[in-house]
Design an enzyme around this catalytic site. Structure first.
Site, PDB file in Angstrom:
ATOM      1  N   SER A 125      -4.979   9.573  -5.526  1.00 13.69           N
ATOM      2  CA  SER A 125      -5.891   8.746  -4.730  1.00 13.69           C
ATOM      3  C   SER A 125      -6.283   7.514  -5.515  1.00 13.69           C
ATOM      4  O   SER A 125      -6.353   7.552  -6.761  1.00 13.69           O
ATOM      5  CB  SER A 125      -7.134   9.580  -4.421  1.00 13.69           C
ATOM      6  OG  SER A 125      -8.187   8.762  -3.984  1.00 13.69           O
ATOM      7  N   TYR A 149     -14.125  15.594  -7.412  1.00  8.55           N
ATOM      8  CA  TYR A 149     -12.905  15.438  -6.599  1.00  8.55           C
ATOM      9  C   TYR A 149     -11.947  14.472  -7.298  1.00  8.55           C
ATOM     10  O   TYR A 149     -10.763  14.781  -7.504  1.00  8.55           O
ATOM     11  CB  TYR A 149     -13.244  14.934  -5.190  1.00  8.55           C
ATOM     12  CG  TYR A 149     -12.026  14.404  -4.462  1.00  8.55           C
ATOM     13  CD1 TYR A 149     -11.041  15.272  -3.998  1.00  8.55           C
ATOM     14  CD2 TYR A 149     -11.833  13.024  -4.285  1.00  8.55           C
ATOM     15  CE1 TYR A 149      -9.905  14.782  -3.358  1.00  8.55           C
ATOM     16  CE2 TYR A 149     -10.706  12.533  -3.651  1.00  8.55           C
ATOM     17  CZ  TYR A 149      -9.738  13.414  -3.196  1.00  8.55           C
ATOM     18  OH  TYR A 149      -8.610  12.930  -2.579  1.00  8.55           O
ATOM     19  N   LYS A 153      -7.984  14.844  -9.244  1.00 10.77           N
ATOM     20  CA  LYS A 153      -6.778  14.025  -9.047  1.00 10.77           C
ATOM     21  C   LYS A 153      -6.275  13.509 -10.393  1.00 10.77           C
ATOM     22  O   LYS A 153      -5.077  13.562 -10.702  1.00 10.77           O
ATOM     23  CB  LYS A 153      -7.080  12.855  -8.100  1.00 10.77           C
ATOM     24  CG  LYS A 153      -7.386  13.285  -6.682  1.00 10.77           C
ATOM     25  CD  LYS A 153      -6.182  13.969  -6.037  1.00 10.77           C
ATOM     26  CE  LYS A 153      -6.472  14.598  -4.706  1.00 10.77           C
ATOM     27  NZ  LYS A 153      -5.434  15.511  -4.244  1.00 10.77           N
TER      28      LYS A 153
HETATM   29  P1  NAD Z   1      -6.505  17.792   4.850  1.00  7.65           P
HETATM   30  O1  NAD Z   1      -7.713  18.563   4.479  1.00  7.65           O
HETATM   31  O2  NAD Z   1      -6.362  17.358   6.271  1.00  7.65           O
HETATM   32  O3  NAD Z   1      -5.175  18.584   4.437  1.00  7.65           O
HETATM   33  C1  NAD Z   1      -5.131  19.429   3.324  1.00  7.65           C
HETATM   34  C2  NAD Z   1      -4.488  20.730   3.773  1.00  7.65           C
HETATM   35  O4  NAD Z   1      -4.416  21.610   2.638  1.00  7.65           O
HETATM   36  C3  NAD Z   1      -5.285  21.454   4.863  1.00  7.65           C
HETATM   37  O5  NAD Z   1      -4.426  21.809   5.929  1.00  7.65           O
HETATM   38  C4  NAD Z   1      -5.837  22.705   4.151  1.00  7.65           C
HETATM   39  O6  NAD Z   1      -5.949  23.801   5.032  1.00  7.65           O
HETATM   40  C5  NAD Z   1      -4.807  22.912   3.060  1.00  7.65           C
HETATM   41  N1  NAD Z   1      -5.314  23.613   1.866  1.00  7.65           N
HETATM   42  C6  NAD Z   1      -6.437  23.354   1.155  1.00  7.65           C
HETATM   43  N2  NAD Z   1      -6.533  24.216   0.133  1.00  7.65           N
HETATM   44  C7  NAD Z   1      -5.453  25.041   0.186  1.00  7.65           C
HETATM   45  C8  NAD Z   1      -4.991  26.137  -0.589  1.00  7.65           C
HETATM   46  N3  NAD Z   1      -5.686  26.603  -1.630  1.00  7.65           N
HETATM   47  N4  NAD Z   1      -3.833  26.733  -0.243  1.00  7.65           N
HETATM   48  C9  NAD Z   1      -3.112  26.318   0.818  1.00  7.65           C
HETATM   49  N5  NAD Z   1      -3.502  25.286   1.597  1.00  7.65           N
HETATM   50  C10 NAD Z   1      -4.660  24.651   1.280  1.00  7.65           C
HETATM   51  O7  NAD Z   1      -6.457  16.510   3.878  1.00  7.65           O
HETATM   52  P2  NAD Z   1      -5.569  15.194   3.979  1.00  7.65           P
HETATM   53  O8  NAD Z   1      -6.467  14.060   4.357  1.00  7.65           O
HETATM   54  O9  NAD Z   1      -4.347  15.433   4.748  1.00  7.65           O
HETATM   55  O10 NAD Z   1      -5.228  14.985   2.444  1.00  7.65           O
HETATM   56  C11 NAD Z   1      -4.049  15.549   1.869  1.00  7.65           C
HETATM   57  C12 NAD Z   1      -4.064  15.285   0.371  1.00  7.65           C
HETATM   58  O11 NAD Z   1      -4.177  13.882   0.131  1.00  7.65           O
HETATM   59  C13 NAD Z   1      -5.229  15.937  -0.354  1.00  7.65           C
HETATM   60  O12 NAD Z   1      -4.778  16.405  -1.599  1.00  7.65           O
HETATM   61  C14 NAD Z   1      -6.208  14.798  -0.538  1.00  7.65           C
HETATM   62  O13 NAD Z   1      -7.030  14.992  -1.643  1.00  7.65           O
HETATM   63  C15 NAD Z   1      -5.267  13.626  -0.737  1.00  7.65           C
HETATM   64  N6  NAD Z   1      -5.868  12.342  -0.374  1.00  7.65           N
HETATM   65  C16 NAD Z   1      -6.439  12.194   0.855  1.00  7.65           C
HETATM   66  C17 NAD Z   1      -7.042  10.991   1.188  1.00  7.65           C
HETATM   67  C18 NAD Z   1      -7.709  10.817   2.530  1.00  7.65           C
HETATM   68  O14 NAD Z   1      -8.494   9.879   2.683  1.00  7.65           O
HETATM   69  N7  NAD Z   1      -7.425  11.616   3.541  1.00  7.65           N
HETATM   70  C19 NAD Z   1      -7.064   9.926   0.270  1.00  7.65           C
HETATM   71  C20 NAD Z   1      -6.444  10.102  -0.968  1.00  7.65           C
HETATM   72  C21 NAD Z   1      -5.860  11.329  -1.290  1.00  7.65           C
HETATM   73  C1  UD1 Z   2     -13.837   7.658   0.104  1.00  7.42           C
HETATM   74  C2  UD1 Z   2     -13.945   8.504  -1.132  1.00  7.42           C
HETATM   75  C3  UD1 Z   2     -12.708   8.365  -1.979  1.00  7.42           C
HETATM   76  C4  UD1 Z   2     -11.445   8.656  -1.155  1.00  7.42           C
HETATM   77  C5  UD1 Z   2     -11.452   7.686   0.025  1.00  7.42           C
HETATM   78  C6  UD1 Z   2     -10.249   7.810   0.910  1.00  7.42           C
HETATM   79  C7  UD1 Z   2     -16.374   8.424  -1.526  1.00  7.42           C
HETATM   80  C8  UD1 Z   2     -17.472   7.985  -2.452  1.00  7.42           C
HETATM   81  N1  UD1 Z   2     -15.121   8.088  -1.876  1.00  7.42           N
HETATM   82  O1  UD1 Z   2     -13.820   6.337  -0.304  1.00  7.42           O
HETATM   83  O2  UD1 Z   2     -12.764   9.247  -3.063  1.00  7.42           O
HETATM   84  O3  UD1 Z   2     -10.300   8.485  -1.948  1.00  7.42           O
HETATM   85  O4  UD1 Z   2     -12.626   7.933   0.799  1.00  7.42           O
HETATM   86  O5  UD1 Z   2     -10.401   8.854   1.798  1.00  7.42           O
HETATM   87  O6  UD1 Z   2     -16.612   9.099  -0.537  1.00  7.42           O
HETATM   88  N2  UD1 Z   2     -19.026   3.322   5.339  1.00  7.42           N
HETATM   89  C9  UD1 Z   2     -20.111   2.968   6.124  1.00  7.42           C
HETATM   90  N3  UD1 Z   2     -20.623   3.915   6.970  1.00  7.42           N
HETATM   91  C10 UD1 Z   2     -20.087   5.173   7.090  1.00  7.42           C
HETATM   92  C11 UD1 Z   2     -18.972   5.512   6.284  1.00  7.42           C
HETATM   93  C12 UD1 Z   2     -18.484   4.565   5.411  1.00  7.42           C
HETATM   94  O7  UD1 Z   2     -20.619   1.850   6.046  1.00  7.42           O
HETATM   95  O8  UD1 Z   2     -20.609   5.977   7.872  1.00  7.42           O
HETATM   96  C13 UD1 Z   2     -18.447   2.301   4.428  1.00  7.42           C
HETATM   97  C14 UD1 Z   2     -18.480   2.678   2.962  1.00  7.42           C
HETATM   98  O9  UD1 Z   2     -19.666   2.250   2.366  1.00  7.42           O
HETATM   99  C15 UD1 Z   2     -17.228   1.946   2.435  1.00  7.42           C
HETATM  100  C16 UD1 Z   2     -16.270   1.963   3.619  1.00  7.42           C
HETATM  101  O10 UD1 Z   2     -17.079   2.183   4.780  1.00  7.42           O
HETATM  102  O11 UD1 Z   2     -17.557   0.594   2.142  1.00  7.42           O
HETATM  103  C17 UD1 Z   2     -15.220   3.060   3.531  1.00  7.42           C
HETATM  104  O12 UD1 Z   2     -15.861   4.307   3.301  1.00  7.42           O
HETATM  105  P1  UD1 Z   2     -15.068   5.705   3.290  1.00  7.42           P
HETATM  106  O13 UD1 Z   2     -14.283   5.817   4.536  1.00  7.42           O
HETATM  107  O14 UD1 Z   2     -16.060   6.767   3.008  1.00  7.42           O
HETATM  108  O15 UD1 Z   2     -14.029   5.548   2.096  1.00  7.42           O
HETATM  109  P2  UD1 Z   2     -14.275   5.159   0.555  1.00  7.42           P
HETATM  110  O16 UD1 Z   2     -15.714   4.953   0.262  1.00  7.42           O
HETATM  111  O17 UD1 Z   2     -13.358   4.047   0.239  1.00  7.42           O
END
Ligand code: NAD
Ligand code: UD1
Length: 337
Positions: A125, A149, A153
């Protein structure tokens, strides 16, 4: 054509990636414990692609079950999405996060080594950049984290780098996602947060569907275009396509690489709100609140490395992202059920 094990393949990013893998005729095997996803996702993937992926309801903390999955299938590579991802929750229950995201991942890496599967794409991330000194953010910027979290990563990145040092047969891609939003064009797959969403897009979508009264904008006194936070939002389908390029690259090379997956464009909270309002053809009421602790002003990617190494860049713009998120929200008011 390869056989790809996708951990967390029923989740938001994983499910979209499975669709693109199947579209390219790869064999997909999903391991997911369904902690944060629905079994119905498998039917949705089939509705889109015509193929229902092979599925194991397995927790990655269960090493014996993982070994069994590797024993029963000839797996070429792994895309590892499984993990917990809520920043605030990770501060409240850090050990749960370390156990799932670190111990679970180590189990997976050990099971891979035992089965002689040494190609992996890992979900990292942009959070590993902490509060960057400048933008756009390049892969060689200093790394730091501000919550458990993010630390999970960073540790996973370090663990995999050490694994490569110990054994140069590994091929490891650490993909640093910026802010994934949007949904599949069909409206069949998308993000379904539990409870009150923390992230911007799911929150706006719930305001639009009438579940929440107004958007709370966390601060308008940042040094940005309109004072609100700026982020690099990326369409989840673009992100999924980035994984396809990544797995193809990883299967053809050895080594370890960190790669940003973003668009390279930053949008403010108010700009995203306006794009969503345009897509939904409605006003999105909002109120300016105090800053959210831990937030940074601006974050967007330098995408040069992804272009040069993977031949990938994002195609969809913020209007597409909001349109598709709105389509999914309307069609799935209670999530994927
Ligand atoms: P998500 O929660 O939708 O998907 C994660 C999946 O992993 C879920 O289906 C959950 O049931 C499964 N899971 C969790 N723990 C498990 C375990 N112990 N064994 C088997 N399955 C398990 O999340 P996502 O948004 O699809 O994110 C996927 C990956 O990308 C994650 O590692 C997350 O940290 C990373 N990531 C997400 C974002 C984001 O904003 N969505 C940003 C950066 C990184
Ligand atoms: C969050 C996570 C980050 C993760 C990323 C992608 C935090 C502190 N960080 O970041 O670890 O990798 O998501 O999923 O949570 N905002 C509002 N109102 C809201 C929600 C958000 O104003 O109700 C603003 C926030 O202040 C920010 C932007 O929208 O400026 C994006 O927020 P968000 O979607 O939570 O993502 P990140 O803060 O970038």
């Amino acid at each position: 054509m390869a056989t790809i094990l996708v951990t967390g393949g029923c989740g938001y990013i994983g499910s979209h990636t499975c669709v693109e893998l199947i579209n390219l005729h790869h064999d997909v095997i999903i391991v997911d414990n369904l902690y944060n996803s629905s079994i119905k996702v498998l039917d949705r993937i089939k509705e889109i692609t015509g193929v229902k992926p092979k599925f194991y309801q397995v927790d990655i903390l269960d090493r014996a079950a993982l070994d069994q999955v590797f024993a029963e299938n000839k797996i070429d590579a792994v895309i590892h999405f499984a993990g917990y991802k809520a920043v605030g929750e990770s501060v409240a229950i850090p050990l749960t996060y370390y156990k799932n995201n670190i111990s679970g991942s180590i189990n997976l890496y050990e099971a891979m080594a035992k089965a002689n599967v040494k190609t992996i794409v890992f979900s990292s991330s942009a959070t590993v950049y902490g509060d960057p000194a400048s933008v756009p953010i390049k892969e060689d910027f200093p790394l730091s984290t501000t919550n458990p979290y993010g630390t999970t990563k960073l540790y996973n990145e370090q663990i995999l780098k050490d694994v490569y040092v110990s054994d140069a047969e590994w091929s490891i891609l650490l993909l640093r996602y910026f802010n994934p939003i949007g949904a599949h064009k069909s409206g069949l797959l998308g993000e379904t947060p539990n409870g009150i969403p923390n992230n911007l897009l799911p929150y706006i979508a719930q305001v639009a569907t009438g579940k929440r009264e107004f958007l709370r904008v966390w601060g308008n006194d940042y040094d940005t275009v309109d004072g609100t936070g700026v982020r690099d939002y990326i369409h989840v389908v673009d992100l999924a396509l980035g994984h396809i390029k990544a797995i193809e690259y990883a299967l053809g090379h050895k080594g370890v690489e960190c790669i940003n997956l973003g668009t390279g464009n930053g949008y403010s909270v108010l700009q995203v709100k306006d794009a969503f309002a345009k897509a939904a053809k409605m006003e999105i009421p909002y109120q300016i609140m105090d800053r959210r602790p831990g937030d940074i002003a601006t974050c967007y990617a330098d995408t040069t490395k992804a272009k040069e190494l993977l031949g990938w860049s994002a195609r969809y713009d913020i209007d597409d992202m909001c349109q598709d998120a709105w389509n999914f929200a309307q069609k799935n008011p209670n999530g994927i059920e």
